[in-house]
Write a protein that holds these residues in place. Structure first.
Motif, mmCIF file in Angstrom:
data_model
loop_
_atom_site.group_PDB
_atom_site.id
_atom_site.type_symbol
_atom_site.label_atom_id
_atom_site.label_comp_id
_atom_site.label_asym_id
_atom_site.label_seq_id
_atom_site.Cartn_x
_atom_site.Cartn_y
_atom_site.Cartn_z
ATOM 1 N N THR A 189 -35.755 15.017 27.306
ATOM 2 C CA THR A 189 -35.552 14.692 28.716
ATOM 3 C C THR A 189 -35.997 15.823 29.635
ATOM 4 O O THR A 189 -35.688 16.996 29.406
ATOM 5 N N ASP A 225 -32.560 17.853 22.361
ATOM 6 C CA ASP A 225 -33.353 16.722 22.835
ATOM 7 C C ASP A 225 -33.595 16.784 24.342
ATOM 8 O O ASP A 225 -33.840 15.767 24.986
ATOM 9 N N ASP A 281 -36.535 9.327 22.595
ATOM 10 C CA ASP A 281 -35.715 8.688 23.621
ATOM 11 C C ASP A 281 -35.631 9.474 24.920
ATOM 12 O O ASP A 281 -34.832 9.129 25.799
ATOM 13 N N ARG A 302 -36.218 10.953 28.648
ATOM 14 C CA ARG A 302 -36.541 10.302 29.916
ATOM 15 C C ARG A 302 -37.130 11.347 30.858
ATOM 16 O O ARG A 302 -36.702 12.508 30.876
ATOM 17 N N THR A 326 -39.541 6.201 30.317
ATOM 18 C CA THR A 326 -39.640 6.496 28.891
ATOM 19 C C THR A 326 -40.851 7.394 28.660
ATOM 20 O O THR A 326 -41.729 7.530 29.527
#
Length: 247
Positions: free
Chosen positions: A100, A53, A121, A123, A163
């Protein structure tokens, strides 16, 4: 034996380049070599992505705290070289932002020609200034090229991590797709860009980026020396260590 931290796979003329850790001296040097390898293998375009992720967490701050000022002096030129290798790559480069992307990780995405992000999710932002580590000139010019001058102060001074939806609204990414569709969409975009005449694309890309390359070439030596000094001060290294220790 050096650990391989970047994986390169060539499919239908598209080079999938995958990072699996933060940016340190070895990883930055390896990225330059992988792009050279992709070009030599005849890749018509590159997709740059990360694992899990995380697209890229940016600079490996733990490595900086271990190595101190001497490591910063060694690392920063290598970081700039890696960012410029992506920025100056003559063929299309698409960022498949799988999660991210922080600091120099976001700069890597900015250095690409198109940015596709996975909904989720993740960032995105440049929080580096919060711990006293300013970007080298190459990184700032790449951000300026991708996003324009006006948004940069708010992005850099706030250190905010956005986000995916906010990143899209502020133009940090070009499109957002469901996570399961990211790889396919990035490959499609890379393949579409690769259909453009090769020499004409390379020349147009060089024209668009010429002012930024010129500013970097003219000012990099002096600016890098100052950035290296700022990264290596006791107060900066203490702030970085605190950030690492606090997760």
């Amino acid at each position: 034996m050096l650990r391989v931290t970047i994986h390169l796979e060539l499919h239908d003329g598209i080079a999938l380049t995958t990072l699996d850790r933060g940016l340190d001296t070895a990883t930055c040097a390896e990225l330059v070599l992988k792009l050279e390898e992709a070009d030599a293998a005849g890749a018509r375009a590159v997709v740059l992505t990360g694992t899990g992720d995380t697209f890229s967490p940016g600079v490996d701050l733990a490595r900086l705290t271990e190595g101190g000022a001497r490591y910063a002096e060694e690392f920063l030129p290598t970081l700039s070289d890696a960012l410029l290798a992506v920025f100056g790559f003559p063929h299309p480069v698409v960022a498949a932002v799988n999660g991210t992307a922080l600091g120099a990780g976001l700069v890597l995405a900015a250095a690409c020609d198109h940015r596709v992000a996975a909904d989720g999710d993740g960032r995105l932002g440049v929080p580096d200034l919060l711990v006293g580590v300013p970007f080298p000139l190459a990184a700032l010019e790449i951000l300026r090229c991708a996003y324009g001058t006006t948004p940069l102060p708010a992005l850099a001074y706030s250190g905010a991590t956005l986000t995916v939806a906010d990143a899209l609204a502020r133009g940090l990414v070009d499109e957002v797709v469901p996570a399961g569709e990211l790889a396919t969409r990035a490959h499609e975009m890379a393949a579409r860009l690769a259909t453009l005449p090769t020499e004409a694309f390379a020349h147009t890309k060089a024209q668009l980026r010429q002012p930024y390359h010129e500013r970097i070439a003219e000012n990099r030596v002096a600016d890098d020396a100052h950035v290296e000094h700022l990264w290596g001060t006791e107060s900066t290294l203490a702030a970085v260590k605190s950030a690492v220790d606090n997760g």
